[in-house]
Design an enzyme around this catalytic site. Structure first.
Site, PDB file in Angstrom:
ATOM      1  N   ARG A 144      40.698  26.368  37.006  1.00  0.00           N
ATOM      2  CA  ARG A 144      41.136  27.378  37.972  1.00  0.00           C
ATOM      3  C   ARG A 144      41.908  26.713  39.101  1.00  0.00           C
ATOM      4  NH1 ARG A 144      37.666  31.805  37.554  1.00  0.00           N
ATOM      5  NH2 ARG A 144      39.195  32.934  38.818  1.00  0.00           N
ATOM      6  N   ARG A 167      45.039  44.053  30.084  1.00  0.00           N
ATOM      7  CA  ARG A 167      44.574  42.946  29.249  1.00  0.00           C
ATOM      8  C   ARG A 167      43.443  43.355  28.300  1.00  0.00           C
ATOM      9  NH1 ARG A 167      45.743  37.847  31.292  1.00  0.00           N
ATOM     10  NH2 ARG A 167      44.859  37.099  29.319  1.00  0.00           N
ATOM     11  N   LYS A 207      30.237  42.269  40.542  1.00  0.00           N
ATOM     12  CA  LYS A 207      31.518  42.893  40.211  1.00  0.00           C
ATOM     13  C   LYS A 207      31.348  44.109  39.297  1.00  0.00           C
ATOM     14  CE  LYS A 207      33.643  38.299  40.369  1.00  0.00           C
ATOM     15  NZ  LYS A 207      34.390  37.279  39.601  1.00  0.00           N
ATOM     16  N   ARG A 255      22.937  20.808  41.797  1.00  0.00           N
ATOM     17  CA  ARG A 255      24.049  20.932  40.853  1.00  0.00           C
ATOM     18  C   ARG A 255      25.059  19.808  41.100  1.00  0.00           C
ATOM     19  NH1 ARG A 255      24.136  26.436  38.752  1.00  0.00           N
ATOM     20  NH2 ARG A 255      22.452  27.601  39.752  1.00  0.00           N
ATOM     21  N   PRO A 304      39.651  41.397  39.797  1.00  0.00           N
ATOM     22  CA  PRO A 304      39.031  42.009  40.978  1.00  0.00           C
ATOM     23  C   PRO A 304      37.700  41.338  41.305  1.00  0.00           C
ATOM     24  CG  PRO A 304      39.862  43.693  39.490  1.00  0.00           C
ATOM     25  CD  PRO A 304      39.961  42.385  38.757  1.00  0.00           C
ATOM     26  N   GLU A 305      37.520  41.015  42.580  1.00  0.00           N
ATOM     27  CA  GLU A 305      36.291  40.375  43.038  1.00  0.00           C
ATOM     28  C   GLU A 305      35.502  41.373  43.884  1.00  0.00           C
ATOM     29  OE1 GLU A 305      37.106  36.481  44.718  1.00  0.00           O
ATOM     30  OE2 GLU A 305      38.851  36.233  43.409  1.00  0.00           O
ATOM     31  N   HIS A 357      48.849  51.681  29.376  1.00  0.00           N
ATOM     32  CA  HIS A 357      47.631  50.882  29.257  1.00  0.00           C
ATOM     33  C   HIS A 357      46.370  51.699  29.545  1.00  0.00           C
ATOM     34  CE1 HIS A 357      50.157  47.431  28.749  1.00  0.00           C
ATOM     35  NE2 HIS A 357      50.654  47.502  29.967  1.00  0.00           N
TER      36      HIS A 357
END
EC number: 3.2.2.23
Length: 277
Positions: free
Chosen positions: A267, A113, A60, A158, A2-3, A94
């Protein structure tokens, strides 16, 4: 994972359903889900008798302020779900944590997870001293501080691909794989472009695209490609209108060229070679 839009969708749902209801107890089925305090008993004692005043989002992270001036923190990580249910609903296999409210309602944390975490921060403690990841977060894309100048300063020194940089939570808080791909497409920048090579005009377009893509997804209730559900157990709908994410091999919605996928920093990155340069 989830973002920002998915977490924001959950936050809004929680603010509609959980506020000012007394917490009557709880049950922790997987102890390592509780990151703080160390004792599960202390966690349950802390939440019991309190009530939530408001849910907030930082990147998040979900943060609930309570009437006792304490904090309940949650990070969904890869597969976490917060579901608002009747207490007599059958347990999902879960299920990791249950927080019971008055009127036989509960907030249930389901996490396949098991990477998700919860924190209880007592009143008088600085939340950043316990949930240490908060101190490392960049500004939020919806903050007034998220300016073109801010983003340019974060990127220009960067020497790494722009897509990799956008996933760094110290550059932009809350952005992840889905919306980085979408924003790069909307701004016309290839994901492997080095940050040092991105022009100021492109950064202006990228900043605008990040905000627009996130707003569109929030309006759609987020994205569900695997595990995400809102607090009522409903899927997000942004995936149906995505420009490039998860569309490898399909035609670009703008030019008709084939959407490509490459691995970048471990990714998947989705893009159009014609629309992005």
């Amino acid at each position: 994972m989830p973002e920002l839009p998915e977490v924001e969708t959950v936050r809004r749902g929680l603010n509609q359903l959980t506020l000012n209801r007394k917490i009557t107890g709880g049950d922790v089925l997987l102890h390592r889900t509780i990151a703080h305090p160390f004792s599960v008993g202390d966690f349950l004692n802390g939440i019991t008798g309190d009530s939530i005043s408001a849910w907030h989002r930082r990147g998040k992270y979900l943060l609930a302020s309570t009437t006792s001036a304490a904090w309940l923190g949650v990070h969904l990580r890869m597969t976490g779900q917060l579901l608002w249910l009747n207490q007599d609903e059958p347990l999902h296999k879960h299920t990791r944590v249950r927080i019971f409210f008055e009127d036989q309602q509960e907030l249930r944390f389901v996490d396949q997870r098991t990477f998700g975490q919860m924190w209880w921060v007592s009143s008088g403690m600085a939340v950043e001293s316990v949930i240490t990841g908060l101190a490392k977060l960049a500004v939020d894309p919806f903050s007034p501080e998220f300016t073109v100048e801010y983003l340019a300063n974060k990127l220009h020194n960067r020497r790494r691909p722009i897509k990799t940089a956008l996933l760094d939570q110290s550059v932009v808080a809350g952005l992840g794989n889905i919306y980085a791909d979408e924003a790069l497409f909307k701004s016309g920048v290839l994901p492997e472009t080095l940050c040092t090579e991105v022009q100021l005009k492109q950064i202006e377009l990228l900043r605008t695209a990040i905000i627009q893509v996130l707003e569109t997804s929030i309006e759609a209730g987020g994205t569900t490609f695997s595990n995400f559900l809102n607090v009522k157990g409903v899927n997000g709908n942004y995936g149906g209108v995505a420009w490039v994410y998860n569309r490898a091999g399909e035609p670009c919605k703008v030019c008709g060229d084939v959407i490509q996928r490459i691995k970048l920093g471990g990714r998947s990155s989705h893009f159009c070679r014609q629309c992005q340069v």
